[in-house]
Design an enzyme around this catalytic site. Structure first.
Site, short mmCIF file in Angstrom:
data_model
loop_
_atom_site.label_atom_id
_atom_site.label_comp_id
_atom_site.label_asym_id
_atom_site.label_seq_id
_atom_site.Cartn_x
_atom_site.Cartn_y
_atom_site.Cartn_z
N ARG A 113 98.17 38.37 85.41
CA ARG A 113 98.26 39.79 84.83
C ARG A 113 97.84 39.80 83.45
O ARG A 113 97.14 40.89 83.11
CB ARG A 113 99.89 40.16 84.83
CG ARG A 113 100.11 40.48 86.36
CD ARG A 113 101.72 40.62 86.50
NE ARG A 113 102.63 39.59 86.17
CZ ARG A 113 103.56 39.63 85.77
NH1 ARG A 113 104.58 40.97 85.67
NH2 ARG A 113 104.21 38.79 85.11
N ASN A 166 102.52 42.10 89.78
CA ASN A 166 102.92 41.15 90.93
C ASN A 166 103.56 41.93 92.12
O ASN A 166 104.52 42.72 91.71
CB ASN A 166 103.76 40.07 90.07
CG ASN A 166 103.03 38.97 89.41
OD1 ASN A 166 101.95 38.92 89.29
ND2 ASN A 166 103.67 38.26 88.71
#
Length: 94
Positions: free
Chosen positions: A22, A40
Site C-alpha cells: 500500500r 488491504n
C-alpha cells in the site's frame, strides 16, 4: 493534445500484504499524478482505485506486476469505472 482521464478499480493477488504494497502504491501513484486510494482486503488481496491521465493509469497497471521488494504478484485484474468523486491525492484506505 490533452491526455484523456480514466479511472480503474484494480485487484492485485499474490504475496501483497505485509510487504508495504500500500505504501509503495501510494508513492508510485503520487509520482505519476494519480488520485484515488489503496486498501488491504480480508482475503489477502490489495484493491486500488486510481484515476488520472490515460498514460499514467496504464503505467501504474504495469507497475503493479512488479510491486515493492518482497512482493510476489500472481494476478492483476481491473475494470474501468466512472471517475466520480475521488479524494485529493492518493490515500491508504483502512
Amino acid at each position: 493534445m490533452e491526455d484523456k482521464r480514466k479511472a480503474m478499480l484494480v485487484r492485485i493477488q499474490g504475496r501483497v500484504q505485509g510487504v508495504s504494497f500500500r505504501v509503495w502504491t501510494r508513492m508510485e501513484a503520487t509520482r505519476l499524478g494519480l488520485t484515488g486510494w489503496v486498501r488491504n482486503e480480508d482475503d489477502g488481496t490489495v484493491t486500488a482505485l486510481m484515476a488520472g491521465p490515460d498514460a499514467a493509469v496504464s503505467m501504474m497497471l504495469t507497475q503493479f506486476w512488479q510491486g515493492p521488494p518482497g512482493a510476489s504478484v500472481s494476478s492483476v485484474t481491473f475494470e474501468t469505472v466512472d471517475v466520480g468523486e475521488l479524494p485529493d491525492g492518493f490515500n491508504i484506505a483502512i
